[in-house]
Design a protein around this motif. Structure first.
Motif, PDB file in Angstrom:
ATOM      1  N   PHE A  14       0.832  -1.201   0.000  1.00  0.00           N
ATOM      2  CA  PHE A  14       0.000   0.000   0.000  1.00  0.00           C
ATOM      3  C   PHE A  14       0.870   1.256   0.000  1.00  0.00           C
ATOM      4  CE2 PHE A  14      -2.329   3.367   2.192  1.00  0.00           C
ATOM      5  CZ  PHE A  14      -3.493   3.410   1.443  1.00  0.00           C
ATOM      6  N   VAL A  15       1.826   1.311   0.921  1.00  0.00           N
ATOM      7  CA  VAL A  15       2.670   2.503   1.040  1.00  0.00           C
ATOM      8  C   VAL A  15       3.536   2.687  -0.203  1.00  0.00           C
ATOM      9  CG1 VAL A  15       4.588   3.535   2.339  1.00  0.00           C
ATOM     10  CG2 VAL A  15       2.660   2.494   3.554  1.00  0.00           C
ATOM     11  N   SER A  16       4.148   1.605  -0.669  1.00  0.00           N
ATOM     12  CA  SER A  16       5.065   1.734  -1.808  1.00  0.00           C
ATOM     13  C   SER A  16       4.346   2.073  -3.107  1.00  0.00           C
ATOM     14  CB  SER A  16       5.917   0.472  -1.970  1.00  0.00           C
ATOM     15  OG  SER A  16       5.110  -0.656  -2.226  1.00  0.00           O
ATOM     16  N   THR A  17       3.106   1.625  -3.276  1.00  0.00           N
ATOM     17  CA  THR A  17       2.392   1.960  -4.505  1.00  0.00           C
ATOM     18  C   THR A  17       1.815   3.375  -4.470  1.00  0.00           C
ATOM     19  OG1 THR A  17       0.341   0.932  -3.710  1.00  0.00           O
ATOM     20  CG2 THR A  17       1.794  -0.423  -5.085  1.00  0.00           C
ATOM     21  N   PHE A  18       1.508   3.899  -3.283  1.00  0.00           N
ATOM     22  CA  PHE A  18       0.924   5.236  -3.193  1.00  0.00           C
ATOM     23  C   PHE A  18       1.965   6.348  -3.189  1.00  0.00           C
ATOM     24  CE2 PHE A  18      -3.237   3.503  -2.371  1.00  0.00           C
ATOM     25  CZ  PHE A  18      -4.092   4.507  -2.779  1.00  0.00           C
ATOM     26  N   THR A  19       3.190   6.057  -2.772  1.00  0.00           N
ATOM     27  CA  THR A  19       4.197   7.117  -2.705  1.00  0.00           C
ATOM     28  C   THR A  19       4.601   7.544  -4.113  1.00  0.00           C
ATOM     29  OG1 THR A  19       5.940   5.454  -2.486  1.00  0.00           O
ATOM     30  CG2 THR A  19       5.114   6.462  -0.457  1.00  0.00           C
ATOM     31  N   GLY A  21       6.442   8.217  -7.434  1.00  0.00           N
ATOM     32  CA  GLY A  21       7.471   7.508  -8.178  1.00  0.00           C
ATOM     33  C   GLY A  21       7.177   7.681  -9.656  1.00  0.00           C
ATOM     34  N   PRO A  22       7.981   7.083 -10.509  1.00  0.00           N
ATOM     35  CA  PRO A  22       7.776   7.260 -11.955  1.00  0.00           C
ATOM     36  C   PRO A  22       6.370   6.906 -12.428  1.00  0.00           C
ATOM     37  CG  PRO A  22       9.923   6.314 -11.543  1.00  0.00           C
ATOM     38  CD  PRO A  22       9.216   6.351 -10.213  1.00  0.00           C
ATOM     39  N   ASN A  23       5.822   5.766 -11.985  1.00  0.00           N
ATOM     40  CA  ASN A  23       4.469   5.396 -12.426  1.00  0.00           C
ATOM     41  C   ASN A  23       3.444   6.450 -12.027  1.00  0.00           C
ATOM     42  OD1 ASN A  23       4.694   2.893 -13.792  1.00  0.00           O
ATOM     43  ND2 ASN A  23       4.943   1.824 -11.865  1.00  0.00           N
ATOM     44  N   ILE A  74      23.605  -2.960 -15.038  1.00  0.00           N
ATOM     45  CA  ILE A  74      23.313  -2.606 -16.430  1.00  0.00           C
ATOM     46  C   ILE A  74      21.843  -2.245 -16.579  1.00  0.00           C
ATOM     47  CG2 ILE A  74      23.130  -3.536 -18.783  1.00  0.00           C
ATOM     48  CD1 ILE A  74      25.734  -5.124 -18.147  1.00  0.00           C
ATOM     49  N   LEU A  75      20.962  -3.073 -16.008  1.00  0.00           N
ATOM     50  CA  LEU A  75      19.527  -2.804 -16.073  1.00  0.00           C
ATOM     51  C   LEU A  75      19.193  -1.482 -15.395  1.00  0.00           C
ATOM     52  CD1 LEU A  75      16.670  -3.719 -16.834  1.00  0.00           C
ATOM     53  CD2 LEU A  75      16.552  -4.803 -14.603  1.00  0.00           C
ATOM     54  N   LYS A  76      19.825  -1.206 -14.265  1.00  0.00           N
ATOM     55  CA  LYS A  76      19.558   0.037 -13.545  1.00  0.00           C
ATOM     56  C   LYS A  76      19.878   1.248 -14.411  1.00  0.00           C
ATOM     57  CE  LYS A  76      22.191   1.738 -10.063  1.00  0.00           C
ATOM     58  NZ  LYS A  76      22.754   1.876  -8.699  1.00  0.00           N
ATOM     59  N   TYR A  77      21.031   1.254 -15.062  1.00  0.00           N
ATOM     60  CA  TYR A  77      21.404   2.426 -15.859  1.00  0.00           C
ATOM     61  C   TYR A  77      20.615   2.537 -17.162  1.00  0.00           C
ATOM     62  CZ  TYR A  77      24.784   3.381 -12.320  1.00  0.00           C
ATOM     63  OH  TYR A  77      25.346   3.679 -11.108  1.00  0.00           O
ATOM     64  N   LEU A  78      20.221   1.421 -17.731  1.00  0.00           N
ATOM     65  CA  LEU A  78      19.314   1.465 -18.880  1.00  0.00           C
ATOM     66  C   LEU A  78      17.966   2.048 -18.460  1.00  0.00           C
ATOM     67  CD1 LEU A  78      20.040  -1.938 -20.658  1.00  0.00           C
ATOM     68  CD2 LEU A  78      20.570   0.349 -21.513  1.00  0.00           C
ATOM     69  N   SER A  79      17.499   1.642 -17.296  1.00  0.00           N
ATOM     70  CA  SER A  79      16.230   2.145 -16.768  1.00  0.00           C
ATOM     71  C   SER A  79      16.295   3.650 -16.540  1.00  0.00           C
ATOM     72  CB  SER A  79      15.889   1.443 -15.451  1.00  0.00           C
ATOM     73  OG  SER A  79      15.771   0.065 -15.636  1.00  0.00           O
ATOM     74  N   LEU A  80      17.352   4.095 -15.913  1.00  0.00           N
ATOM     75  CA  LEU A  80      17.499   5.529 -15.650  1.00  0.00           C
ATOM     76  C   LEU A  80      17.567   6.332 -16.950  1.00  0.00           C
ATOM     77  CD1 LEU A  80      19.957   5.335 -12.637  1.00  0.00           C
ATOM     78  CD2 LEU A  80      17.554   6.043 -12.566  1.00  0.00           C
ATOM     79  N   SER A  81      18.219   5.782 -17.958  1.00  0.00           N
ATOM     80  CA  SER A  81      18.292   6.462 -19.260  1.00  0.00           C
ATOM     81  C   SER A  81      16.904   6.582 -19.889  1.00  0.00           C
ATOM     82  CB  SER A  81      19.217   5.703 -20.213  1.00  0.00           C
ATOM     83  OG  SER A  81      20.514   5.657 -19.701  1.00  0.00           O
ATOM     84  N   PRO A 118      12.975   1.982 -12.036  1.00  0.00           N
ATOM     85  CA  PRO A 118      13.833   1.676 -10.892  1.00  0.00           C
ATOM     86  C   PRO A 118      13.065   1.468  -9.587  1.00  0.00           C
ATOM     87  CG  PRO A 118      14.707   3.556 -12.108  1.00  0.00           C
ATOM     88  CD  PRO A 118      13.358   3.236 -12.687  1.00  0.00           C
ATOM     89  N   LYS A 119      12.028   2.275  -9.354  1.00  0.00           N
ATOM     90  CA  LYS A 119      11.236   2.098  -8.132  1.00  0.00           C
ATOM     91  C   LYS A 119      10.525   0.749  -8.177  1.00  0.00           C
ATOM     92  CE  LYS A 119       7.487   3.889  -5.316  1.00  0.00           C
ATOM     93  NZ  LYS A 119       6.244   4.665  -5.309  1.00  0.00           N
ATOM     94  N   GLY A 120      10.023   0.368  -9.347  1.00  0.00           N
ATOM     95  CA  GLY A 120       9.360  -0.927  -9.487  1.00  0.00           C
ATOM     96  C   GLY A 120      10.302  -2.082  -9.176  1.00  0.00           C
ATOM     97  N   TRP A 121      11.527  -2.010  -9.697  1.00  0.00           N
ATOM     98  CA  TRP A 121      12.516  -3.046  -9.409  1.00  0.00           C
ATOM     99  C   TRP A 121      12.792  -3.122  -7.914  1.00  0.00           C
ATOM    100  CZ3 TRP A 121      14.197  -7.118 -11.807  1.00  0.00           C
ATOM    101  CH2 TRP A 121      14.075  -7.181 -13.202  1.00  0.00           C
ATOM    102  N   SER A 122      12.961  -1.969  -7.301  1.00  0.00           N
ATOM    103  CA  SER A 122      13.231  -1.930  -5.871  1.00  0.00           C
ATOM    104  C   SER A 122      12.086  -2.552  -5.082  1.00  0.00           C
ATOM    105  CB  SER A 122      13.456  -0.471  -5.443  1.00  0.00           C
ATOM    106  OG  SER A 122      13.605  -0.366  -4.071  1.00  0.00           O
ATOM    107  N   MET A 123      10.855  -2.198  -5.447  1.00  0.00           N
ATOM    108  CA  MET A 123       9.681  -2.748  -4.768  1.00  0.00           C
ATOM    109  C   MET A 123       9.589  -4.258  -4.960  1.00  0.00           C
ATOM    110  SD  MET A 123       6.974   0.278  -5.831  1.00  0.00           S
ATOM    111  CE  MET A 123       5.558  -0.805  -5.744  1.00  0.00           C
ATOM    112  N   ALA A 124       9.769  -4.716  -6.194  1.00  0.00           N
ATOM    113  CA  ALA A 124       9.650  -6.150  -6.485  1.00  0.00           C
ATOM    114  C   ALA A 124      10.731  -6.949  -5.768  1.00  0.00           C
ATOM    115  CB  ALA A 124       9.712  -6.395  -7.994  1.00  0.00           C
TER     116      ALA A 124
END
Length: 195
Positions: A14-19, A21-23, A74-81, A118-124
């Motif tokens: 609940f908290v992580s989806t409401f805060t 973030g990019p989505n 690698i995935l993190k920096y592709l995501s940020l780009s 990136p936030k999604g990856w962190s949450m998952a």
């Protein structure tokens, strides 16, 4: 999974989806530019795309990241780009009345976006590593289901909040200022991932 652990997972979801973030920033931007109804495919893509991501992360990708840590970087920096690219697109979109200048994400684009969020990856990764005892399908499905339940009100709230802003976004100057602000917030939301 014990009931106490289930409650903690529900609170985390609940908290992580409401805060913010990019989505959520993109949903609010879409709601403000094209309205709630045209944002629904984007909302559903976030909800179900993230749930699928949780399942797949739980049953295999964590092992890949643990075995090949460079793949995660690698995935993190592709995501940020990609997020930088999206921020530029949001900042340069035009007046709300000019709907051809702002194209909301469709279901598949929003679902695919979860893989570069990136936030999604962190949450998952957090949900799977903290709230599961292993990579069992039923457990990953339960975690994904809890995130679906948390995401439905979250995505609805953020898109509706954007829609309410349409009353204020009546001039091209306000729309431009809003879109630039949202683009900057999108970039700020990625700062924790740079550490």
């Amino acid at each position: 999974m014990e009931l106490q652990q289930l409650g903690a997972l529900a609170l985390f979801a609940f908290v992580s989806t409401f805060t913010p973030g990019p989505n959520n920033i993109m949903l609010m931007t879409s709601g403000a530019n094209v309205g709630f109804v045209r944002t629904i495919p984007h909302m559903l893509g976030v909800t179900f795309g993230f749930a699928l991501m949780v399942i797949l992360v739980g049953v295999g990708l964590m092992g890949l990241f643990n075995h090949y840590p460079l793949s995660h970087d690698i995935l993190k920096y592709l995501s940020l780009s990609y997020l930088l690219y999206l921020a530029v697109k949001i900042a340069t979109s035009g007046k709300a009345a000019e709907k051809e200048n702002f194209t909301p994400l469709n279901f598949f684009q929003a679902a695919s976006f979860q893989w570069v969020n990136p936030k999604g990856w962190s949450m998952a990764l957090t949900a799977v590593s903290v709230y599961s005892s292993g990579s069992h399908w039923w457990e990953m499905t339960l975690i994904a289901g809890i995130f679906i339940a948390a995401n439905i009100p979250s995505v609805s709230f953020w898109a509706a909040a954007g829609t309410q802003l349409q009353r204020w976004l009546t001039t091209s100057t306000r729309v431009k200022g809003f879109n630039i602000s949202m683009a900057l917030l999108l970039l700020v939301s990625t700062l924790p991932m740079l550490g």
